[in-house]
Write a protein that holds these residues in place. Sequence first.
Motif, PDB file in Angstrom:
ATOM      1  N   GLN A  14       0.857  -1.190   0.000  1.00  0.00           N
ATOM      2  CA  GLN A  14       0.000   0.000   0.000  1.00  0.00           C
ATOM      3  C   GLN A  14       0.882   1.226   0.000  1.00  0.00           C
ATOM      4  O   GLN A  14       1.847   1.311   0.781  1.00  0.00           O
ATOM      5  CB  GLN A  14      -0.961   0.025   1.209  1.00  0.00           C
ATOM      6  N   GLU A  15       0.564   2.146  -0.895  1.00  0.00           N
ATOM      7  CA  GLU A  15       1.311   3.397  -1.012  1.00  0.00           C
ATOM      8  C   GLU A  15       0.700   4.405  -0.031  1.00  0.00           C
ATOM      9  O   GLU A  15      -0.515   4.515   0.053  1.00  0.00           O
ATOM     10  CB  GLU A  15       1.174   3.915  -2.455  1.00  0.00           C
ATOM     11  N   HIS A  16       1.558   5.131   0.696  1.00  0.00           N
ATOM     12  CA  HIS A  16       1.010   6.109   1.643  1.00  0.00           C
ATOM     13  C   HIS A  16       0.231   7.194   0.905  1.00  0.00           C
ATOM     14  O   HIS A  16      -0.822   7.616   1.361  1.00  0.00           O
ATOM     15  CB  HIS A  16       2.126   6.757   2.448  1.00  0.00           C
ATOM     16  N   ALA A  17       0.806   7.649  -0.201  1.00  0.00           N
ATOM     17  CA  ALA A  17       0.138   8.662  -1.035  1.00  0.00           C
ATOM     18  C   ALA A  17      -0.288   9.891  -0.250  1.00  0.00           C
ATOM     19  O   ALA A  17      -1.371  10.433  -0.462  1.00  0.00           O
ATOM     20  CB  ALA A  17      -1.046   8.044  -1.781  1.00  0.00           C
ATOM     21  N   PHE A  51       1.625   9.257   7.574  1.00  0.00           N
ATOM     22  CA  PHE A  51       1.076   7.888   7.708  1.00  0.00           C
ATOM     23  C   PHE A  51       2.155   6.828   7.896  1.00  0.00           C
ATOM     24  O   PHE A  51       1.890   5.638   7.709  1.00  0.00           O
ATOM     25  CB  PHE A  51       0.210   7.526   6.486  1.00  0.00           C
ATOM     26  N   PHE A  80       3.794   1.934   8.087  1.00  0.00           N
ATOM     27  CA  PHE A  80       2.536   2.466   7.550  1.00  0.00           C
ATOM     28  C   PHE A  80       1.480   2.201   8.607  1.00  0.00           C
ATOM     29  O   PHE A  80       1.291   1.067   9.034  1.00  0.00           O
ATOM     30  CB  PHE A  80       2.172   1.787   6.230  1.00  0.00           C
ATOM     31  N   GLU A  85      -6.816   0.046  -3.943  1.00  0.00           N
ATOM     32  CA  GLU A  85      -5.402   0.413  -4.053  1.00  0.00           C
ATOM     33  C   GLU A  85      -4.587  -0.813  -4.468  1.00  0.00           C
ATOM     34  O   GLU A  85      -4.031  -1.524  -3.649  1.00  0.00           O
ATOM     35  CB  GLU A  85      -4.918   1.038  -2.743  1.00  0.00           C
ATOM     36  N   LEU A 145      -1.002   8.695  -9.446  1.00  0.00           N
ATOM     37  CA  LEU A 145      -2.385   8.671  -8.982  1.00  0.00           C
ATOM     38  C   LEU A 145      -3.381   8.412 -10.112  1.00  0.00           C
ATOM     39  O   LEU A 145      -4.580   8.291  -9.861  1.00  0.00           O
ATOM     40  CB  LEU A 145      -2.713   9.995  -8.271  1.00  0.00           C
ATOM     41  N   TYR A 201      -2.815   4.274  -9.698  1.00  0.00           N
ATOM     42  CA  TYR A 201      -2.990   3.775  -8.327  1.00  0.00           C
ATOM     43  C   TYR A 201      -4.195   4.537  -7.771  1.00  0.00           C
ATOM     44  O   TYR A 201      -4.135   5.753  -7.575  1.00  0.00           O
ATOM     45  CB  TYR A 201      -1.732   4.048  -7.504  1.00  0.00           C
ATOM     46  N   LEU A 252      -6.866   5.980  -5.440  1.00  0.00           N
ATOM     47  CA  LEU A 252      -7.233   6.337  -4.066  1.00  0.00           C
ATOM     48  C   LEU A 252      -8.742   6.541  -3.985  1.00  0.00           C
ATOM     49  O   LEU A 252      -9.368   6.931  -4.962  1.00  0.00           O
ATOM     50  CB  LEU A 252      -6.548   7.642  -3.660  1.00  0.00           C
TER      51      LEU A 252
END
Lengths: 766, 156
Positions: free
Chosen positions: A184-187, A242, A354, A675, A689, A692, A694
């Motif tokens: 999982q990407e924090h983004a 995060f 995370f 995600e 984005l 991926y 969100l």
Amino acid sequence: MTTYASPIGSSLKRVDGPGKISGLEKYAADYYPDNCLWAGAKRSDHPHALIKKIDISPVRNLPGIFAVLTHEDIKGANRVGVPEMDQPVLADCKVRYKGDPVVLVLAENKTLLQEAIDKIIIKYEPLPAVFDPEAALAENAPLLHENRNNKNLLLGGKVIRGNSIAAMSECDAVVEADFQLPWQEHAYLETEAGVARVDEEGILEIIASTQTPWRDRNELAYALGWPVDKIRVIAPYLGGGFGGKDGITVQGLLGLAALHSGGRPVKMWNSREESFLSSTKRHPGQVHYELGCKNDGTLHALNCRIVLDTGAYASLGGPVLALAMEHAAGVYRIPHALIEGFSVYTNNPVGGAFRGFGAPQVLAGLEQVMDILADKIAWDPLAFRLKNAVMRGDETGAGVWMSNSTAIIPCLEKVQEHPLWTSRQTWVSQAPPYKLRGVGIAAGLQGTGYGPMVADIANAKIELLPDGRFRIYSGVADMGQGNNPTNVQIAAEVLGQTTDCFELIQPDTLQTLPSGSSAASRTTYSYGNALKAAALQLKERILTRACNMGMGLYAEDLLLSSGRLYHLPSRREITLGLVAASMRPEERISIYSYTAPVNRYPDKINPDIRAAGFPHRVFAFACHLARVQIDELTGEVEVCDYLAVTDAGKVLNPQLYEQQVQGGAVQGMGYALWEDFKLDRGELLTRNLATYILPTSMDVPDILSIAVETVEESGPFGMKGIGEIVINLALPAIANGIARAVGQHIFKSPLTAEQLLLILEMRPAK
Amino acid sequence: MKIAFKLNGIRQEVDCLPDRRVVDLLREELGYTGTKEACGSGECGACTILVDGVSKLSCLMLAAQLQGRSITTSEGMSLGKKLHPIQQAFVDKGAVQCGFCSPGMLMATVDFLQRNPAPDRQQIRAALSGNLCRCTGYQKIIDAVERAAAEMRDEL
């Protein structure tokens, strides 16, 4: 007389709101020093390769290029990381993932910088690479790091309680399942950013978007070979973190750049693509569960095997594994358990901290297995959880002692009596045409703080200013959760002030005191405890001094209020400015050092796992419910209603508490449903984005939050950390809801529409 | 090239390359860092500004497109020290956490409420779906827009 308000427990407005919504608050990304250079890295496009030659000649003499640096320009150890210092600032002999920085360029502007980066030629000799953690554990697997006794195993260990192998055969029902959890990407919206410079006195000053200013300072000194007392790190409000800014991101490169910029300031700000490429991610996991119970609903035995892919470098892959193991038995009493864990190096991007820190991966598996097992013995899934849930004084299946406030049972009961649960059958039966409905629940916990071996210390500092106002020196970075505005609320409560009587200094290694990371659900718990004590100490000094000044004989006759102090019997008043004027400067500053309590009990835990943070003492608890609706034609999942019942102790500020619950649940929904982080042999396929996905405002429902307010006696005003427990249960609650709708569990997440559609199409015709 | 436009009511004349991105012009040249950048490709909405009252993504606009236009950024929304009612609602309703999406959310909301002064929650969700937020789960942002809409209707 000013009214005395008690801020604790009220939805006091965050003091950072107006500055942020006006665009005036300055984040690390918002600094553009005069005459600054831009720095950027040329990164590896091989997952594993020896560096044979770095050819910088095409760019060295380009106009606008100030410097081109390689590992040879680094005077220090060129390694960052905690607890394992294994990550180079610039790769030296080899690269270990597609994204490893190799060359650092300093240019007059962003355009010239990118042109130069593109022109640098690096010759590689590709090495065999490994992308699967199980394969990386094999005898002849390519080695990521040389000279490690455990080869590609970063950390491994076992928790053994009773005899789970024998006990499993005594069970009346057993369920086994293998789960695959994704990256999982924090983004965070603010990608990694900062500015740095070396001043005339040789101080390397870095303003960075970081959760760990103090730790960064130590790591930078070691990696860059610059004296630690000549490094200053400042952490303004972060544009999200995060866990992704728990440690060095751009700081190493920035520091190196500033040491070679001829005194000019340097700026770095990763593009979204570079952020995806270079940042840490939630560890993907392969989690095997075998869980058995008796016909009377009593859990009896658990076998669990957790394999986490930590990627090319350790980052916090050890502690994340320790927490995964600690949370692997969830909130249940299970007398026999074997929990094995492996955190493994591969040539994938780096896994790191995370939100949830290992707990989301294991609770996703456990809570689905709980549902399947309940069905197998024909128990109601909620009653089954209640039957086995821990109370204070119990041990979980992982051998973790519930020594402090423990309110998972009240959380489960709140869900049990809630209309979203009691009316579930009616709701499911009213599904519109071509829609399937299901209702799922999940329960879990989250430890607060660092565990038994790393002291969780916060050093609070508060000052009575000469004008009678107060200044709080926040020691812990605020990545958006509002811990520093909450500091104002805590101090306002203790000192009887309104919030406009305070100013707030954000973490700065020159001005504030080391107080650990913005992480581990600890920010308000640890710093709040320290600040409460520091403020009390300051209050006593103020009252004592006022008595000295003739404001009465007894301190208890005095009342502190906004900017003033009253003698209650006589109704006389003086300003705090007047009191401040009669105090020495050092007397006006109050400092208090707080160390969080730990559970030190002897156990059968592998010492390495203990050192990595197993076990915790204070836990938050929650039960979540999701009502989901699946489109039979598209496989799309809609979360129609969502209930989060949380025990995070007393609620200091209902609005900030809800912010965490709502935001955490939605980030968890992203993890559960959309995600879908994709890699192919170390190559990132979801680079930004656009690919991926969100959650947007259209994808998620309003979240209903209920707080079960236990009093945690070790927390400031009875609170516990809320920041992480909120993300842990969306995936299993939604997965359980989906399984009830389609009649089948999906063990690979995210639970995409594609997967759902495949299952729906495989169903026998009606 | 010389480009003249109004920024938050003040006339500006800049000399820059015509293909300079507006977000860079605002942040780097003019010091208006309230306009954020979080993706650079029109996916996230953090760089939203108003151009002649209409919300636009400043990371996808070039400087030359500003000629003769009137631009508003988050810094231009507060009059003196007083927050705009939408800003105040964001603060009061807890719609701001890390705050990095907030200026863009604000500008998108200003545009939306001009077009629809009495929206329901679903309409607000649709209107802000081009602005990503990673902290709030959107709920308090929706609350804030609802509140702001009500207050602004009362003022009329």
